[in-house]
Design an enzyme around this catalytic site. Structure first.
Site, PDB file in Angstrom:
ATOM      1  N   HIS A 196       0.855  -1.185   0.000  1.00 24.08           N
ATOM      2  CA  HIS A 196       0.000   0.000   0.000  1.00 24.08           C
ATOM      3  C   HIS A 196       0.889   1.233   0.000  1.00 24.08           C
ATOM      4  CE1 HIS A 196      -3.126  -2.908   1.723  1.00 24.08           C
ATOM      5  NE2 HIS A 196      -3.345  -2.722   0.425  1.00 24.08           N
ATOM      6  N   GLU A 199       1.893   3.679   2.954  1.00 26.33           N
ATOM      7  CA  GLU A 199       2.394   3.124   4.218  1.00 26.33           C
ATOM      8  C   GLU A 199       3.916   3.220   4.267  1.00 26.33           C
ATOM      9  OE1 GLU A 199       0.347  -0.685   4.276  1.00 26.33           O
ATOM     10  OE2 GLU A 199      -1.595   0.320   4.152  1.00 26.33           O
ATOM     11  N   HIS A 330       3.002  -3.759   6.574  1.00 23.98           N
ATOM     12  CA  HIS A 330       2.054  -2.665   6.322  1.00 23.98           C
ATOM     13  C   HIS A 330       2.068  -1.690   7.494  1.00 23.98           C
ATOM     14  CE1 HIS A 330      -0.514  -4.601   3.051  1.00 23.98           C
ATOM     15  NE2 HIS A 330       0.285  -5.594   3.413  1.00 23.98           N
ATOM     16  N   GLU A 406       1.362  -4.977  10.879  1.00 21.28           N
ATOM     17  CA  GLU A 406       0.903  -3.582  10.754  1.00 21.28           C
ATOM     18  C   GLU A 406       1.719  -2.788  11.769  1.00 21.28           C
ATOM     19  OE1 GLU A 406      -1.485  -2.336   8.710  1.00 21.28           O
ATOM     20  OE2 GLU A 406      -2.544  -4.133   8.035  1.00 21.28           O
TER      21      GLU A 406
HETATM   22  O1  0X9 Z   1      -6.565  -4.326   4.517  1.00 22.47           O
HETATM   23  C1  0X9 Z   1      -5.409  -4.700   4.337  1.00 22.47           C
HETATM   24  O2  0X9 Z   1      -4.965  -5.064   3.253  1.00 22.47           O
HETATM   25  C2  0X9 Z   1      -4.436  -4.716   5.531  1.00 22.47           C
HETATM   26  N1  0X9 Z   1      -4.592  -3.533   6.322  1.00 22.47           N
HETATM   27  S1  0X9 Z   1      -4.117  -2.092   5.748  1.00 22.47           S
HETATM   28  O3  0X9 Z   1      -4.603  -1.070   6.645  1.00 22.47           O
HETATM   29  N2  0X9 Z   1      -2.543  -1.996   5.746  1.00 22.47           N
HETATM   30  O4  0X9 Z   1      -4.606  -1.957   4.416  1.00 22.47           O
HETATM   31  C3  0X9 Z   1      -4.746  -5.886   6.415  1.00 22.47           C
HETATM   32  C4  0X9 Z   1      -4.723  -7.226   5.771  1.00 22.47           C
HETATM   33  C5  0X9 Z   1      -4.975  -8.272   6.786  1.00 22.47           C
HETATM   34  N3  0X9 Z   1      -5.418  -9.483   6.251  1.00 22.47           N
HETATM   35  C6  0X9 Z   1      -4.624 -10.556   6.243  1.00 22.47           C
HETATM   36  N4  0X9 Z   1      -3.431 -10.480   6.677  1.00 22.47           N
HETATM   37  N5  0X9 Z   1      -5.113 -11.667   5.797  1.00 22.47           N
HETATM   38 ZN    ZN Z   2      -1.533  -1.926   3.997  1.00 27.21          ZN
END
Ligand code: 0X9
Ligand code: ZN
Length: 441
Positions: A196, A199, A330, A406
């Site tokens: 993303h 980030e 992320h 994250e």
């Molecule tokens: O939504 C996302 O892609 C991730 N959060 S973000 O705020 N960085 O966009 C989280 C993805 C979590 N899902 C898995 N790890 N399966």
């Molecule tokens: Zn992300």
């Protein structure tokens, strides 16, 4: 002015002329008077989602979770309308918490975030591949230079690698770090950042893990040296280069890649983290089919060349040596997540091991500065996501240690994390990373 300082001045002036034409400092203008608000939401998230879409606001929280909050950008001219609508929704849903202001003026925060980052003279004075790199954020081209310099400094233990080409033709560049038996001879550990685009801390932390691994191993730190004899490491700091460049030249808070609008739409971008070739790509509820959404899943599995390149790189490593650990970095929220994203009821076959290693990881992360991470299976810990990276590596490639991290923070600054948090983020993540390497079965 003495001759030396005059020369320095002239050289600096010349470099300034050569500097990137557009930087976040320029693009920050569009954020003047934009606030970022943390808005509490009740059991029913539909009214706030509807309001955000009616006012075309930029979401920082991609998915609304009931009884939680949504972080959202609100420009000055929409502020009054937004706040009075939220008041109404809150009263109807008996919400008692107040709106919190994360950024009073996003333009100012973006300026502060990047102070010093886009002055080439600073990078050059510091030398690119050294610890000083981590005091600031940097332009895309300098990241490529950083990787090249790092590999050139340690040629016996590293080399530059690629995982394909972005839509706009940028080479997705990483560094491979290996021990005395050479590249590609041990099970792989693959870490990447900046799926993303906005980030930015994920770029810096991914680089810091590579930097710490190489500098510690070559300095003879026994524990770290041993990891190089056990695993074949790959770090890709920026896997969404088109999006990343776009955040540096145009829109700081852009998330997706820069794919052209599909027919019938005017919205750009596919969410690389909803585009993997996992069977749940065709299911509903964990991604959007609307090209304007932040979690748009794309026209087909691996339709985003960035996803396709990365997946093909991972497939090759899985076939050649196996992939022991996959870590997708992320921000923000301070979380450590493992499969599954697509289902809140289906458990990973090694869920007990994943939970226990996550507990240790969170403790390791917490040790240096007390930073608290929450951890668990992705879907039940945050929200449902389909065709995300870790479900793919886990199910399709058999990578038993597949994680999404994250990074900082939990909402003080969100994506616009001040540069003075790069070093502490790096230190705590190095501790967490070493914990994983030491404790994987
Ligand atoms: O939504 C996302 O892609 C991730 N959060 S973000 O705020 N960085 O966009 C989280 C993805 C979590 N899902 C898995 N790890 N399966
Ligand atoms: Zn992300």
């Amino acid at each position: 002015m003495k001759a030396f300082s005059l020369l320095t001045f002239l050289a600096t002036a010349a470099l300034s002329v050569l500097a990137l034409p557009a930087t976040p400092l320029d693009s920050a203008v569009q954020y003047q008077g934009v606030k970022v608000l943390r808005v509490p939401v009740g059991e029913d998230t539909a009214p706030i989602d509807q309001l955000i879409s009616t006012l075309s606001l930029e979401r920082w929280t991609v998915h609304s979770t009931p009884n939680s909050h949504v972080d959202v950008e609100v420009p000055q001219d929409k502020y009054d309308e937004f706040v009075s609508a939220v008041d109404k929704i809150s009263a109807e849903s008996n919400i008692t918490q107040d709106i919190v202001v994360m950024h009073e003026d996003l333009a100012q925060s973006i300026k502060e975030e990047s102070e010093g980052s886009f002055e080439p003279k600073l990078d050059r004075r510091a030398g690119l591949a050294n610890q000083a790199w981590f005091t600031n954020y940097h332009p895309y081209a300098d990241h490529i230079q950083f990787l090249t310099d790092l590999a050139a400094t340690f040629p016996a233990n590293s080399k530059v690698v690629t995982s394909g080409t972005s839509l706009q033709g940028r080479t997705i560049t990483g560094i491979n770090i290996f021990g005395s038996s050479g590249s590609g001879t041990k099970p792989a550990v693959v870490v990447h950042g900046t799926v993303h685009a906005r980030e930015w801390i994920s770029t810096m932390v991914t680089e810091s893990l590579a930097f710490n691994l190489l500098t510690n191993a070559t300095a003879g730190v026994a524990e770290v040296k041993a990891y190089l004899e056990k695993y074949d490491f790959y770090f890709f700091p920026v896997v969404n280069p088109d999006g990343f460049v776009y955040t540096q030249t145009t829109t700081r808070t852009w998330r997706k890649n820069r794919s052209a609008p599909p027919s019938g739409s005017t919205c750009y971008g596919t969410d690389i983290n909803r585009n993997w070739a996992h069977f749940a790509w065709s299911q509903s509820g964990g991604a959007s089919t609307s090209p304007c959404a932040e979690d748009y899943k794309g026209t087909a599995q691996e339709s985003a060349p960035e996803t396709k390149g990365l997946a093909s790189f991972l497939r090759d490593r899985a076939a050649a040596t196996g992939v022991k650990l996959y870590l997708d970095v992320h921000s923000y929220s301070q979380l450590f997540l493992y499969p599954y994203g697509y289902s809140c009821t289906t458990q990973a076959s090694n869920a007990a091991d994943l939970q226990s290693i996550s507990t240790g990881y969170a403790a390791a992360i917490r040790a240096p500065y007390g930073t608290r991470y929450t951890y668990g299976p992705a879907c039940s810990t945050i929200y449902k996501t389909t065709a995300d990276s870790t479900d793919y590596t886990y199910d399709n490639l058999g990578v038993k240690y597949s994680f999404t991290a994250e990074l900082r923070d939990t909402g003080n600054y969100g994506f616009i994390l001040p540069a003075n948090q790069i070093v502490p983020s790096s230190i705590e993540n190095w501790a967490g990373f070493k914990y994983l390497l030491a404790n994987m079965k």
